[in-house]
Design a protein around this motif. Structure first.
Motif, PDB file in Angstrom:
ATOM      1  N   HIS A 110       0.724  -1.281   0.003  1.00 46.27           N
ATOM      2  CA  HIS A 110      -0.077   0.062   0.054  1.00 46.27           C
ATOM      3  C   HIS A 110       0.969   0.742   0.039  1.00 46.27           C
ATOM      4  O   HIS A 110       0.692   1.643  -0.283  1.00 46.27           O
ATOM      5  N   LYS A 111       1.448   1.477   0.622  1.00 44.36           N
ATOM      6  CA  LYS A 111       2.859   2.719   0.887  1.00 44.36           C
ATOM      7  C   LYS A 111       3.395   2.537   0.073  1.00 44.36           C
ATOM      8  O   LYS A 111       3.971   3.377  -1.011  1.00 44.36           O
ATOM      9  N   VAL A 112       4.085   1.515  -0.720  1.00 40.66           N
ATOM     10  CA  VAL A 112       4.330   1.245  -2.263  1.00 40.66           C
ATOM     11  C   VAL A 112       3.992   2.338  -2.742  1.00 40.66           C
ATOM     12  O   VAL A 112       4.638   3.071  -4.135  1.00 40.66           O
ATOM     13  N   GLY A 113       2.306   1.770  -3.282  1.00 39.90           N
ATOM     14  CA  GLY A 113       1.731   1.944  -4.059  1.00 39.90           C
ATOM     15  C   GLY A 113       1.176   4.189  -3.820  1.00 39.90           C
ATOM     16  O   GLY A 113       1.265   4.540  -5.137  1.00 39.90           O
ATOM     17  N   MET A 114       1.580   4.273  -2.857  1.00 36.96           N
ATOM     18  CA  MET A 114       1.613   5.484  -2.461  1.00 36.96           C
ATOM     19  C   MET A 114       2.501   6.511  -3.251  1.00 36.96           C
ATOM     20  O   MET A 114       2.112   7.710  -3.906  1.00 36.96           O
ATOM     21  N   TYR A 115       3.476   6.613  -2.895  1.00 38.05           N
ATOM     22  CA  TYR A 115       4.340   6.913  -3.109  1.00 38.05           C
ATOM     23  C   TYR A 115       4.953   6.169  -5.012  1.00 38.05           C
ATOM     24  O   TYR A 115       5.048   7.614  -5.135  1.00 38.05           O
ATOM     25  N   GLN A 116       4.637   5.867  -5.546  1.00 37.53           N
ATOM     26  CA  GLN A 116       4.251   5.611  -6.535  1.00 37.53           C
ATOM     27  C   GLN A 116       3.931   6.031  -7.279  1.00 37.53           C
ATOM     28  O   GLN A 116       3.953   7.406  -8.757  1.00 37.53           O
ATOM     29  N   ASP A 117       2.308   6.603  -6.818  1.00 36.86           N
ATOM     30  CA  ASP A 117       1.083   7.838  -7.307  1.00 36.86           C
ATOM     31  C   ASP A 117       1.674   9.033  -7.072  1.00 36.86           C
ATOM     32  O   ASP A 117       1.481  10.092  -8.589  1.00 36.86           O
ATOM     33  N   TYR A 118       2.945   9.364  -6.188  1.00 34.40           N
ATOM     34  CA  TYR A 118       3.134  10.181  -5.927  1.00 34.40           C
ATOM     35  C   TYR A 118       4.422  10.833  -6.488  1.00 34.40           C
ATOM     36  O   TYR A 118       4.519  12.081  -7.470  1.00 34.40           O
ATOM     37  N   VAL A 119       5.060  10.375  -7.265  1.00 34.03           N
ATOM     38  CA  VAL A 119       6.823  10.095  -7.421  1.00 34.03           C
ATOM     39  C   VAL A 119       5.627  10.189  -9.286  1.00 34.03           C
ATOM     40  O   VAL A 119       6.114  11.021  -9.737  1.00 34.03           O
ATOM     41  N   ASN A 120       5.394   9.575  -9.947  1.00 34.62           N
ATOM     42  CA  ASN A 120       4.845   9.429 -11.027  1.00 34.62           C
ATOM     43  C   ASN A 120       3.494  10.800 -11.032  1.00 34.62           C
ATOM     44  O   ASN A 120       4.322  11.217 -12.170  1.00 34.62           O
ATOM     45  N   SER A 121       3.328  11.374 -10.512  1.00 34.19           N
ATOM     46  CA  SER A 121       2.180  12.481 -10.360  1.00 34.19           C
ATOM     47  C   SER A 121       3.262  13.993 -10.043  1.00 34.19           C
ATOM     48  O   SER A 121       2.971  14.948 -11.029  1.00 34.19           O
ATOM     49  N   ILE A 122       4.838  14.169  -9.287  1.00 28.90           N
ATOM     50  CA  ILE A 122       5.161  14.912  -9.760  1.00 28.90           C
ATOM     51  C   ILE A 122       6.474  14.213 -11.373  1.00 28.90           C
ATOM     52  O   ILE A 122       6.725  16.004 -11.462  1.00 28.90           O
ATOM     53  N   ALA A 123       6.139  13.313 -11.651  1.00 31.09           N
ATOM     54  CA  ALA A 123       7.348  13.384 -13.230  1.00 31.09           C
ATOM     55  C   ALA A 123       6.448  14.103 -14.334  1.00 31.09           C
ATOM     56  O   ALA A 123       6.799  14.566 -14.916  1.00 31.09           O
ATOM     57  N   ALA A 124       4.907  13.542 -14.026  1.00 34.46           N
ATOM     58  CA  ALA A 124       3.829  14.249 -15.008  1.00 34.46           C
ATOM     59  C   ALA A 124       3.518  15.446 -14.830  1.00 34.46           C
ATOM     60  O   ALA A 124       3.893  16.425 -15.994  1.00 34.46           O
TER      61      ALA A 124
END
Length: 129
Positions: A110-124
């Motif tokens: 769950h935490k990996v998913g949250m951080y992955q979503d956050y990092v992807n949104s920053i990259a986008a």
């Protein structure tokens, strides 16, 4: 087939020191035979037993409990109920550990998913600028 302690160490992944420890602690199902010059001689049956003991130990069974199980095996027929009880108790502990680990993995996932979503949104956002 007769194997030296070094060959058994290689086949089981145990060190020579660990093999001597297992022998000293009474964990081997059969007494290790000695060849010429007093060197330990192992059989395939010894390797099979050691592999089972390694699995029990890796899964958290304490050495005294493995010794207790080994003692029962050495005694022969008539104590299968006691052997079963030892293994069922250990099975229950391992299943409990697995359930706890699954809970840990679920949280981490769950935490990996949250951080992955956050990092992807920053990259986008950075690409969109």
């Amino acid at each position: 087939m007769q194997l030296s302690i070094g060959q058994v160490a290689e086949r089981t992944g145990l060190s020579v020191h660990a093999l001597r420890f297992y022998e000293k602690e009474g964990i081997l199902a059969h007494q290790v035979h000695r060849g010429p010059g007093g060197r330990r001689v192992y059989t395939q049956q010894d390797i099979d037993w050691l592999r089972m003991c390694i699995m029990l130990r890796t899964s958290g069974m304490p050495v005294p409990e493995i010794r207790r199980y080994t003692d029962l095996v050495r005694q022969g027929d008539g104590n299968e109920l006691q052997r079963l009880e030892i293994l069922k108790e250990h099975q229950d502990r391992v299943e409990g550990q697995m359930a706890q680990l699954q809970e840990c993995l679920d949280l981490i996932t769950h935490k990996v998913g949250m951080y992955q979503d956050y990092v992807n949104s920053i990259a986008a956002e950075a690409v969109g600028q």
